[in-house]
Design a protein around this motif. Structure first.
Motif, mmCIF file in Angstrom:
data_model
loop_
_atom_site.group_PDB
_atom_site.id
_atom_site.type_symbol
_atom_site.label_atom_id
_atom_site.label_comp_id
_atom_site.label_asym_id
_atom_site.label_seq_id
_atom_site.Cartn_x
_atom_site.Cartn_y
_atom_site.Cartn_z
ATOM 1 N N GLU A 185 24.051 -10.030 -6.210
ATOM 2 C CA GLU A 185 23.541 -9.705 -7.546
ATOM 3 C C GLU A 185 22.814 -8.359 -7.552
ATOM 4 O O GLU A 185 23.005 -7.552 -8.464
ATOM 5 C CB GLU A 185 22.614 -10.820 -8.035
ATOM 6 N N TYR A 231 22.519 -20.478 -15.696
ATOM 7 C CA TYR A 231 22.676 -20.071 -14.294
ATOM 8 C C TYR A 231 23.433 -21.145 -13.503
ATOM 9 O O TYR A 231 24.166 -20.828 -12.576
ATOM 10 C CB TYR A 231 21.304 -19.750 -13.683
ATOM 11 N N ARG A 242 26.838 -20.199 -14.142
ATOM 12 C CA ARG A 242 27.268 -19.080 -13.288
ATOM 13 C C ARG A 242 27.625 -19.580 -11.889
ATOM 14 O O ARG A 242 28.572 -19.088 -11.267
ATOM 15 C CB ARG A 242 26.178 -18.000 -13.228
ATOM 16 N N GLU A 279 31.133 -18.612 -10.643
ATOM 17 C CA GLU A 279 31.130 -17.480 -9.703
ATOM 18 C C GLU A 279 31.113 -17.929 -8.244
ATOM 19 O O GLU A 279 31.697 -17.264 -7.395
ATOM 20 C CB GLU A 279 29.954 -16.547 -10.022
ATOM 21 N N PHE A 286 20.406 -16.891 -9.039
ATOM 22 C CA PHE A 286 21.005 -16.061 -10.096
ATOM 23 C C PHE A 286 19.949 -15.676 -11.138
ATOM 24 O O PHE A 286 19.892 -14.524 -11.597
ATOM 25 C CB PHE A 286 22.156 -16.798 -10.790
ATOM 26 N N ALA A 291 17.443 -13.119 -9.649
ATOM 27 C CA ALA A 291 18.026 -11.772 -9.524
ATOM 28 C C ALA A 291 18.061 -11.067 -10.875
ATOM 29 O O ALA A 291 17.808 -9.856 -10.964
ATOM 30 C CB ALA A 291 19.428 -11.870 -8.935
ATOM 31 N N GLU A 292 18.356 -11.807 -11.925
ATOM 32 C CA GLU A 292 18.405 -11.210 -13.259
ATOM 33 C C GLU A 292 17.027 -10.666 -13.657
ATOM 34 O O GLU A 292 16.907 -9.542 -14.155
ATOM 35 C CB GLU A 292 18.872 -12.268 -14.262
ATOM 36 N N THR A 348 16.071 -7.647 -11.466
ATOM 37 C CA THR A 348 16.816 -6.460 -11.889
ATOM 38 C C THR A 348 16.135 -5.816 -13.096
ATOM 39 O O THR A 348 15.893 -4.600 -13.134
ATOM 40 C CB THR A 348 18.267 -6.850 -12.230
#
Lengths: 556, 207
Positions: free
Chosen positions: A30, A148, A151, A155, A541, A544-545, A548
């Motif tokens: 990520e 998530y 995801r 993913e 997930f 990390a979002e 970021t």
């Protein structure tokens, strides 16, 4: 394929990620996809699909996917007032069992991917206090985590179909269920006869090609083994290649992190580690992500003492290493009249989730899920060692006859259950035993709450009833005894809104260190019902979002 | 995920009887030793580590643990070649326990039966003696090694021609398709049933 970068250690990268497992693999992918420069430090080797085998001696007996226990001893005690000892050689797995290598324990996991339900995040509010425990609500809800989980489904790659009790989902499963096995068919038959609601087991193993990865070929070696096809949705197969494809992610294997060091302002500046040649290095970084697992992340914080953090990094609350949860379990074994051939395909194809929630009428806290599987009796050596029903011969002609008949006719039913968080259960630094690098060994202190054992026994009673209803020829229970370890390493760097009772905030940032994030099973507030990995990855997930967004805003 | 009892079983029976060094210091050497053993088994060559008398005794014990019946037993699948490779490789050091323990057993053999070696006794006498020592380290370690020699990859020296696996009904092929077993077969039959013929009833595809 972009060339792998080689970052100089004395120039700060954006993120150092410590560990490349279920959480670390997601973080690496990520953050590098988001455009950051990432160094991943992994203590184990970089094995790929072609390096995995079906070798019971190498994988099971030698433990070649784990650390060498002679170099990395761990100690165990039931209670804080006892002296912890290294378990005697040959007594089984280490107390805190995990795989070492790129992909971490996602390489050798079974792949049971159960979402939590809304209730898991707010049980304390619903049920009230439980004396002598750290029972608490999560600082987030299922609804917040749902995108998530989706995801993870799409993913990471999860095969499945919704069940009658499942939490709401915003998207269907990306690939259909894996084909039912005889153990699943038997569980389904027995459960239906009792009026229960068996459902498809969601598995992190592909039933159909997905995201450029192939489907499972049903070889039968999942639990404890690495997948030779990349069909098992480990981060080694699903995340790491995408991280490396960015050209911004450098994975350094054979690197053991010794400590985190902070600057005068209290911010992490260097991650100090021994490289593959045993030479001490320090990687300068703008931020650190600790994803080493619930045992090693806690140990690393405790090892990173300083004048500012006398009891260990980010441990002003005293909660680092506390509240360890293994998930209580029970196992029941059965033999049937006709061949099941459980040595084929994945471990689990059907589950029973009717007993998930706490029922106060039972008189104790807890719940769980039931699954059917071969466990270790689909492997020839382990079956021969311990798969014969108690009281029957273990050598001689009759022993041989039993092996010839029942290797193909056995199955097990597991109860996967809750563990209550308690401060007395912990990961700490052993005061005497050292590892090969001179670091104090992982010391595990653990004694299940009486309600955990009561739940495991209750689930076993349900398993027995199901197997009887399904017409088992013979069945027997593994006695439910106090845990002496496990692979689910949860709760030791709890997330919460209150810095006095938790280690990280609801976005995984350490309360006391602004550029340190802890993202792995250690963040769990409650244990869930025995299958934590999917939730570990949904949290990753989400973390990390937020990282970021914060990093782009200059807020890390 | 395993329960505690399964965890204990994960390496062996948990009696603490197998005090071998579980991790050979020289893993590549262990694999090399196994390779030699597999070759020795196939070409009936002499053993690399065990002397003839002790090999005969170990093989005799293995042959009572998994005897030949209407199917091959430990002797027939070449378990002794596995034992030889393990003692020279991944279980190196175990002979320090095995050799004195075997000497003790043979002292009993001489005292009770007047024979020099365990392997010279008849099967009933062998079973009687083994029944007396079955919970001890010698028997438990040899049982573990017998099982490995029966069921490990043939490259470790035993499991000649995969005869050990055949006895269990284990087939080591990597690719399987459903149905897998008796109880799931009806499910797949339903799933694979041909779709109802379109001539059976009229469909109205309104738009």
């Amino acid at each position: 394929m972009a060339a792998n970068p080689t970052y100089p250690t004395r120039e700060a990268v954006d993120f150092v990620v410590i560990g490349s497992g279920a959480a670390g693999g997601v973080m690496a992918r990520e953050l590098s996809v988001a455009g950051f420069n990432v160094v991943v430090l992994e203590q184990g080797p970089y094995r790929k699909a072609q390096d995995f085998t079906h070798d019971e001696i190498g994988v099971v007996m030698q433990g070649e996917l784990s650390l060498n226990p002679n170099d990395h001893p761990q100690t165990f005690r039931a209670r804080p007032e006892l002296k912890a000892e290294v378990p005697p050689q040959g007594s089984g797995l280490p107390p805190a069992w995990y795989a070492a290598g790129v992909g971490g324990s996602s390489v050798h996991f079974t792949g049971n991917y159960w979402r939590f339900r809304p209730v898991d995040f707010k049980e304390r509010s619903l049920l009230g206090e439980i004396e002598g425990t750290s029972f608490a609500d999560w600082p987030l809800t299922y609804e917040e985590l749902e995108p998530y989980y989706t995801r993870v489904d799409w993913e990471i790659g999860v095969s499945g179909a919704p069940g009658p009790f499942d939490a709401p989902r915003s998207r269907p499963y990306p690939v259909p269920p894996l084909p039912i096995k005889s153990s699943g068919a038997i569980l389904e038959r027995g459960a239906k006869a009792l009026g229960l609601h068996p459902q498809v087991a969601p598995m992190a193993i592909l039933s159909k090609p997905h995201n450029g990865r192939p489907a499972c070929i049903h070889c039968g070696f999942c639990l404890g083994f690495g997948c030779e096809m990349n069909a098992k949705s480990s981060t080694l197969a699903a995340m790491i290649p995408q991280a490396e494809a960015t050209g911004r992610c450098e994975i350094r294997t054979g690197c053991t992190v010794m400590r985190l060091e902070h600057d005068d302002r209290g911010r992490i500046r260097d991650v100090v580690y021994l490289d593959e040649n045993g030479v001490e290095q320090a990687q300068r970084t703008r931020a650190a992500v600790l994803s080493a697992n619930g045992a090693e992340s806690a140990r690393l914080l405790l090892l990173s003492q300083s004048a500012k953090h006398p009891d260990g990094m980010a441990n002003g609350s005293g909660m680092v290493g506390k509240n360890l949860m293994f998930n209580a379990h029970s196992a029941t074994h059965a033999w049937f009249e006709e061949p099941l051939n459980e040595f084929k395909s994945v471990q689990c194809t059907r589950i029973v989730m009717d007993f998930y929630e706490t029922d106060t009428k039972r008189g104790f806290y807890g719940g769980g899920g039931i699954d059917a599987r071969p466990l270790v009796n689909s492997w020839p050596i382990l079956f021969a060692m311990g798969g014969i029903a108690p009281g029957l011969p273990t050598w001689g002609a009759e022993y041989k006859r039993l092996m010839e008949r029942y290797f193909t006719r056995n199955m097990s039913v597991l109860g996967n259950c809750t563990s209550l968080a308690m401060e007395r259960n912990s990961i700490s630094l052993d005061p005497e035993v050292k590892d090969v690098f001179g670091r104090p060994a992982v010391r595990v202190t653990y004694e299940d709450h009486p309600d955990d054992l009561a739940t495991a026994r209750f689930m076993q009673d349900q398993a027995v009833a199901i197997l009887e209803a399904a017409g088992a020829e013979r069945l027997w229970r593994d006695e439910v005894t106090p845990s002496t370890g496990g692979p689910h390493l949860l709760g030791t760097c709890r997330m919460g809104n209150d810095p006095n009772s938790s280690v990280v905030d609801r976005y995984h940032r350490a309360h006391e260190v602004p550029n340190l994030f802890v993202v792995d099973g250690s963040n769990f507030v409650t244990s869930g019902r025995g299958q934590p990995t999917m939730t570990i990855q949904a949290l990753a997930f989400r973390a990390a979002e937020h990282m970021t967004r914060a990093a782009r805003a200059g807020e890390v | 995920m395993q329960t505690d009892q399964s965890r204990r079983r994960f390496l062996h029976t948990g009696t603490g009887a197998v005090s071998a060094s579980w991790l050979a210091a020289q893993w590549p050497l262990a694999l090399e030793a196994a390779e030699h053993a597999a070759e020795a088994r196939d070409k009936q060559q002499p053993l690399a580590h065990l002397g003839p008398a002790e090999a005969a005794d170990f093989e005799a014990i293995a042959a009572r643990i998994v005897p030949a019946t209407d199917t091959p037993g430990a002797r027939e699948v070449g378990v002794i070649y596995y034992m030889d490779a393990a003692i020279g490789g991944w279980m190196a050091g175990v002979e320090q326990m095995l050799r004195p323990a075997l000497a003790g057993l043979n002292a009993t053999v001489k005292e009770r039966f007047g024979a020099e070696h365990f392997h010279l006794l008849d099967a009933d006498a062998q079973d009687t003696l083994l029944g007396e020592i079955e919970s001890g380290p010698l028997f438990q370690t040899l049982r573990f090694m017998t099982i490995c020699g029966m069921f490990a990859l043939p490259s470790y020296g035993g499991n000649r021609n995969q005869l050990g696996w055949a006895l269990l009904g284990f087939d080591p092929r990597h690719v399987w398709f459903p149905p897998f077993g008796h109880y799931d077969a009806p499910h797949h039959a339903q799933a694979n049933a041909p779709a109802q013929s379109s001539t059976d009833k009229k469909h109205h595809h309104g738009r």
